[in-house]
Design an enzyme around this catalytic site. Structure first.
Site, PDB file in Angstrom:
ATOM      1  N   LYS A   1      45.955  52.254  33.449  1.00 25.65           N
ATOM      2  CA  LYS A   1      45.531  50.864  33.267  1.00 25.65           C
ATOM      3  C   LYS A   1      44.340  50.817  32.318  1.00 25.65           C
ATOM      4  O   LYS A   1      43.387  51.590  32.454  1.00 25.65           O
ATOM      5  CB  LYS A   1      45.157  50.254  34.620  1.00 25.65           C
ATOM      6  CG  LYS A   1      44.827  48.756  34.568  1.00 25.65           C
ATOM      7  CD  LYS A   1      44.542  48.222  35.968  1.00 25.65           C
ATOM      8  CE  LYS A   1      44.283  46.715  35.965  1.00 25.65           C
ATOM      9  NZ  LYS A   1      44.024  46.185  37.332  1.00 25.65           N
TER      10      LYS A   1
ATOM     11  N   SER B   1      46.387  41.906  38.597  1.00 17.66           N
ATOM     12  CA  SER B   1      46.112  42.077  37.184  1.00 17.66           C
ATOM     13  C   SER B   1      46.832  43.260  36.556  1.00 17.66           C
ATOM     14  O   SER B   1      46.938  43.361  35.342  1.00 17.66           O
ATOM     15  CB  SER B   1      44.606  42.248  36.968  1.00 17.66           C
ATOM     16  OG  SER B   1      44.142  43.460  37.583  1.00 17.66           O
TER      17      SER B   1
ATOM     18  N   SER C   1      45.567  43.739  43.084  1.00 23.07           N
ATOM     19  CA  SER C   1      46.063  43.950  41.722  1.00 23.07           C
ATOM     20  C   SER C   1      46.918  45.188  41.527  1.00 23.07           C
ATOM     21  O   SER C   1      47.462  45.395  40.442  1.00 23.07           O
ATOM     22  CB  SER C   1      44.884  43.985  40.732  1.00 23.07           C
ATOM     23  OG  SER C   1      44.267  42.723  40.658  1.00 23.07           O
TER      24      SER C   1
END
Length: 515
Positions: free
Chosen positions: A87, A162, A186
């Site tokens: 990420k 997210s 997330s």
């Protein structure tokens, strides 16, 4: 589609050790998949940066060590040679780290996050950096400065957020493993809507050093995978004490792989599973509720004792979270001022002062959702409102922790749907921030209390994945892996294979590339 990319990380690792597949072949197969489906107008856009050269070089090193044999080959980590995606909120040397924001466009970190140091030490090739909602603020990956990420199950729908980029990459067979961060769900909520496994470890169980902070008392790095066993291997690798993180637990990593293997026997005799009354029923889509009820019955048939527990203060969790989190956002993002970090934008007219440079930089560098949360947090922390808002929210946080304490006296793990709905279409909630925030209603309590949570695939509703969430007491992450692996196996036995195998194929005509 290459058969290599459809292997779980554990299966791929076994073939690598046996010499049936080389690490270079594995990395190249995933790079080919990324090239085929990630770009273009209808591509996934899961990756913001592809790290092909370094990934292939690391894979070649692993192949050379294995070919040479000896002690060095024996000492390789079980996941050596297995590729992974990261990420783009986790800093890495040699790759840009942008947090999906114009504020950090092109920024190169001078140091690695602790989890990245462990990935490198295990010789796992990093395929690249994945897309996210800007600075991890969102539930749909519609708030990235570099475009939306699409859900591999339906390219017109969100992949969650997210960490939608990491979840989409794993669900779309672009990577067998990924790292995400979970502040209010997330990792788990994207897992639910993409049919993947997402784990939020106990707060402090995995070092946060090198993860760009959104809300420091809530953030946690964790695994994104296609199986519970894969998540256990990755979690054991990245977990452990880190003196560079003051919130890191100075304790050994639990035996997570052993717990997952125990769960794969399908026997849950003696395990008490608590249904959280406040996290089911009203507000949850009918299909989500049906899959949840079916999963509960599967657990009961496996020998688990099912009890109902009440956590009355959970109804305040969402409101308290959206005071605490923006307050910490306001503080953490203050350093992005056009002077010390990131971009610098000069005011078009008027005197050149620090205040005006800061205003111009933050106006141009931050997106609307980031600005919204900064404003909310700054207001909640302002003189005259601190006790009424932030102070009160912290008191609610204590009540939530007490609810969990009481619930875990009655049950070993708690269960709920991960998300109240399946993946929705792009734009469906973008005009209503409050409706968007409700996506995290079931995941937020775990972050508020610092306890671990896992989301595993629980079937389909309207042809789209549903996630089942398990929660355990702090430091008892192993319980999640046992129960999660058991449900995974029992459901897959009934489906005739992994849920991800039921996803529609991504074809060349859809994405403009070779599938």
């Amino acid at each position: 589609m290459s058969e290599i990319i459809k292997l779980s990380a554990t299966e791929l690792a076994k073939k690598l050790r046996a010499g049936e597949v080389t690490a270079v072949e594995a990395v190249q197969a995933h790079l080919d998949r990324i090239a085929g489906i990630d770009g273009g107008e209808r591509g996934l856009n899961a990756f913001l940066h592809v790290n092909a050269e370094e990934a292939l070089a690391v894979a070649a090193e692993v192949d050379e060590i294995r070919a040479a044999g000896g002690a060095e080959a024996e000492a390789l980590h079980p996941l050596a040679g297995v590729p992974i995606a990261i990420k783009d909120l986790i800093v890495t040397v040699g790759q840009p780290t942008t947090a999906a924001s114009k504020m950090l466009e092109g920024w190169m970190s001078p140091y690695d996050a602790t989890v990245i140091e462990k990935i490198r030490a295990a010789r796992m090739p990093m395929l690249g950096k994945t897309n996210l909602d800007e600075f991890a603020m969102g539930s749909s990956t519609e708030h990235s400065a570099y475009g939306i990420t699409r859900n591999p199950w339906d390219l017109g729908r969100i992949p969650g957020g997210s960490g939608g980029g990491s979840a989409a990459a794993v669900a779309g067979f672009e990577a067998p493993l990924a790292l995400g961060t979970d502040t209010g769900g997330s990792i788990r909520q994207p897992g639910a809507v993409t049919g993947t496994v997402g784990v939020k470890p106990t707060y402090g169980g995995v070092s946060r050093y090198g993860a760009i902070a959104m809300a420091s008392s809530l953030d946690q790095i964790g695994p994104v995978t296609r199986t519970v066993l894969d998540a256990a291997y990755l979690h054991e690798l990245i977990g452990g004490h880190d003196p560079k993180d003051s919130t890191s637990l100075n304790e050994p990593v639990p035996a997570l792989v052993e717990a997952a293997k125990q769960g794969l026997t399908g026997d849950l005799s003696g395990v008490r599973v608590g249904i959280v009354k406040e996290l089911t029923g009203e507000g949850y889509q009918a299909g989500v509720q049906e899959r949840f009820n079916e999963s509960v019955e599967v657990l009961r048939a496996a020998g688990a004792e099912i009890v109902e527990v009440s956590c009355p203060n959970f109804k305040y969790a969402l409101g308290a979270y959206y005071l605490i989190m923006p307050s910490e956002v306001s503080s953490n993002l203050a350093k992005f001022d056009g002077v010390r970090y990131g971009q610098r934008v000069l005011p078009e007219e008027g005197p050149l002062t620090i205040e005006r440079v800061m205003g111009a930089t933050r106006a141009a560098g931050f997106g609307d959702e980031v600005k919204r949360r900064i404003i909310l947090g700054t207001y909640a922390l302002s003189a005259g409102y601190y006790d009424a808002y932030y102070g009160s929210a912290q008191k609610v946080r204590t009540l939530i922790q007490r609810d969990f304490d009481a619930a875990f006296e009655q049950a070993d793990v708690l269960i709920s749907p991960t998300s109240p709905n399946v993946a929705f279409e792009f734009g469906a909630k973008s005009d209503d921030p409050l409706a968007m925030y409700l996506n995290d209603v079931a995941t937020i309590p775990a972050n508020m209390a610092g306890i671990p949570g896992i989301s595993v695939p629980g079937g389909l509703s309207e042809g789209l994945p549903v996630g089942i969430q398990f929660l355990a007491p702090a430091r008892e992450d192993a319980r999640l892996y046992r129960v999660g692996a058991a449900l995974e196996k029992l459901l897959e036995d009934s489906w005739g294979g992994p849920l991800i195998d039921q996803a529609p194929e991504l074809v060349a005509a859809t994405t403009g590339g070779a599938a």
